[in-house]
Enzyme design. Structure first.
Site, mmCIF file in Angstrom:
data_model
loop_
_atom_site.group_PDB
_atom_site.id
_atom_site.type_symbol
_atom_site.label_atom_id
_atom_site.label_comp_id
_atom_site.label_asym_id
_atom_site.label_seq_id
_atom_site.Cartn_x
_atom_site.Cartn_y
_atom_site.Cartn_z
ATOM 1 N N GLU A 88 74.133 -20.638 12.448
ATOM 2 C CA GLU A 88 74.576 -19.372 13.054
ATOM 3 C C GLU A 88 75.913 -19.501 13.755
ATOM 4 O O GLU A 88 76.475 -18.517 14.222
ATOM 5 C CB GLU A 88 73.557 -18.924 14.116
ATOM 6 N N ASP A 103 74.769 -13.741 13.571
ATOM 7 C CA ASP A 103 75.521 -14.503 14.564
ATOM 8 C C ASP A 103 76.683 -15.254 13.938
ATOM 9 O O ASP A 103 77.743 -15.369 14.553
ATOM 10 C CB ASP A 103 74.590 -15.479 15.299
ATOM 11 N N HIS A 149 67.439 6.776 20.957
ATOM 12 C CA HIS A 149 66.028 6.825 20.565
ATOM 13 C C HIS A 149 65.844 7.569 19.263
ATOM 14 O O HIS A 149 65.104 7.154 18.383
ATOM 15 C CB HIS A 149 65.212 7.583 21.621
#
Ligand code: PEP
Ligand code: MG
Length: 579
Positions: A437, A461, A194
């Site tokens: 991709e 990707d 976080h």
């Protein structure tokens, strides 16, 4: 005595300020056996602590500034949901009853059980989410320890300070954001923690993973942190402070210089216009896009309409989300990518089959859409109707074969027919493109280019699939190389296919937003870039300082090297340092 400590720099920039150590998350919890007659009281203490923790989080939720990064609200929302979940709200009660122990200890036992489950997870991101469990549990523990506990009380005036903590919760960051702090150092956390995510979105320098930081650094001493280098300097003399002040000023000046490019066209020194657009995910990202001076949306990811909710967004909800973006763009193009759901970001459990073990190779992107054509058609109907409000393009993700393209065109034709029958308007000539991709798609780029209005290279990707490297697996991150000769070859094939079919080829993966690759990509023939709004100005600065006619020869040389990624890196560095 001066001290240099290195950690993991997760948010760039230099901060100079006084240390403020937060000691809050280290509550010691002890076991206490209780009598049968005390069980009721212990349960009510526990329930009351959970209730107060929830009240506290709601209070913080209401104080999130309107311009706060969306991640903060999402994290706090998820913490509230956790508090409601039986694993936290009722399992400890069972432990109190069965083990006849105090509430703090029951909560600790439940925590250890949950963390053990997370430890077994293979997915790095999910494993990192252990910190959510810890944040929520430590908030309940604090409520048990101190009836009056409130987070705000601990964080007084911290303007200009560097916060040193074991870890920071999303709730802490909401409060810290109001305080204008200079930087963060935490003992725990990795690049996906976080603290890292939030520090980056707030543009605050941050370093994580410095063990014993709270022991090594003293409250109120002046320190320097360099988020780019992952370095903390303490006990340094005035000369060093002056040096870093100069460096900080230079970075700020650089940012200001970039800002001045916002309304300047993206054009090379030899007069070639380059199309610079931005990627967005939520409608909230429009503000950042406008600030970046991008000339359109090159990739609008629409997964937010499907995940983290009980039901996918209805046609009308989608239509209004799309309309909002299109209207805000005021005539600039918007490329809407159809849903790229996969096993790891799924709302419908019935699609979780055996391939869930390997989600990147599973039923994701267009494959997933073609398995549920009603869901797919609903989105296409919404995009088509939105297309009367401004220039819109449709883009299909994760395509691997011409059959998939043909099947998609069929669903699109059905959607168009239905709208015509219903008397609803849409742009009948809406441009259709696909993402490149998967290596298979790059190798067949010419065939696709002949059947589409545009192509867009998704390098995130494409690199993952070409080099067999899981994008989020830290153990193989070091192999993830956009300059691998095979990757460059696939990009080149795609660019050539577009040129031959006379259609635009864009790039919308992270590589398009990384200034190290801009000149190389220009030299390879890329003219349409789409990247995170935060990177657009930096890319523009490089475009505007480059001459295409001087890129041709060095880029040809780079592409001719098939065997040595290291040599390619050296030559790309040279390319960036000349001109
Ligand atoms: C990509 O793969 O490069 C891309 C832009 O798509 P995503 O990151 O959403 O998978
Ligand atoms: Mg992708």
């Amino acid at each position: 005595m001066s001290l240099i400590i290195s950690g993991l720099g997760v948010s760039k920039g230099i901060a100079i300020g006084n240390v403020h150590v937060l000691h809050r998350n280290s509550l010691e919890v002890y076991e206490r056996q209780i009598a049968a007659s005390e069980i009721k009281h212990e349960i009510s203490r526990f329930n009351s602590a959970v209730k107060r923790a929830s009240k506290q989080l709601k209070k913080i939720q209401n104080s999130i500034p309107a311009d706060a990064p969306k991640d903060i609200a999402a994290f706090i929302e998820s913490h509230l949901l956790m508090l409601d979940d039986a694993m936290l709200s009722s399992a400890p009660i069972d432990i109190i009853k069965e083990d006849r122990c105090n509430a703090e200890w029951a909560l600790k036992l439940q925590r250890d059980k949950l963390i053990a489950v997370f430890d077994l997870m293979e997915d790095e991101y999910l494993r990192t989410r252990q910190d959510d469990i810890d944040h929520v549990i430590s908030l309940i523990q604090k409520m048990l320890f101190d009836h009056q506990y409130e987070v705000e009380k601990e964080i007084k005036t911290l303007r200009g300070s560097i916060i040193v903590a074991d870890d920071l919760t999303p709730a802490d960051t909401v409060i810290l954001q109001h305080q204008n702090i200079a930087g963060f150092i935490t003992e725990l956390g990795g690049p996906l923690s976080h603290t890292a995510i939030i520090a980056r979105s707030l543009s605050i320098p941050a370093i994580v993973g410095i063990q014993d930081a709270r022991q090594l650094l003293n409250s109120n001493e002046q320190i320097i942190i360099d988020g780019g280098e992952g370095m903390v300097l303490a006990g340094v003399d005035d000369k060093v402070v002056r040096h870093y002040k100069g460096k900080r000023k230079a970075q700020k000046d650089e940012r200001r210089k970039l800002e001045s490019l916002r309304d300047v066209v993206a054009q090379t020194q030899d007069g070639i216009d380059i199309d610079l657009q931005a990627n967005i995910e939520l409608t909230d990202d429009i503000k950042a896009l406008k600030h970046s001076g991008a000339m359109g949306v090159g990739l609008y990811r629409t997964e937010f309409l499907y995940i983290d909710r009980d039901e996918p967004a209805s046609e009308s909800e989608q239509l209004s989300a799309y309309k909002k973006v299109i209207r805000a763009l005021k005539g600039l193009p918007v490329t809407i990518r159809t849903l790229d759901l996969g096993a790891e970001k799924e709302f419908d459990p019935k699609y979780k089959g055996p391939m869930v073990q390997n989600p990147a190779l599973g039923l994701r992107g267009l494959r997933r859409s073609l398995k549920d054509t009603e869901l797919f058609k609903c989105q296409l109907r919404a995009i088509l109707q939105a297309s009367i409000h401004g220039p819109v393009r449709i883009m299909f993700p994760m395509i691997t074969s011409e059959d998939e393209l043909a099947a998609s065109y069929k669903v699109l034709a059905q959607a168009k027919q239905e709208l015509t029958d219903e008397g609803k308007q849409f742009d009948a000539q809406i441009p259709i493109g696909i993402m490149i991709e998967v290596p298979a798609a790059a190798l067949l780029a010419q065939r696709f280019a002949n059947q589409c209005d545009f192509l867009s290279i998704g390098t995130n990707d494409l690199i993952q699939y070409s080099l067999a490297i899981d994008r989020i697996d830290e153990s193989v991150n070091y192999l993830y190389d956009p300059l691998h000769p095979a990757v460059l070859k696939l990009i080149k094939i795609t660019l050539q296919a577009g040129a031959k079919a006379n259609i635009p080829v864009a790039m919308c993966g992270e590589m398009a937003g990384d200034p190290r690759y801009t000149r190389l990509l220009l030299g390879m023939g890329l003219r349409h870039f789409s990247s995170h709004p935060a990177t657009v100005l930096e890319i523009k600065a490089i475009i505007n300082s480059s001459r295409l006619d001087r890129l041709d020869t060095p880029v040809k040389k780079i592409l001719s090297i098939a065997t040595s990624p290291a040599k390619i890196h050296t030559l790309v560095d040279e390319l960036n340092n000349t001109m």
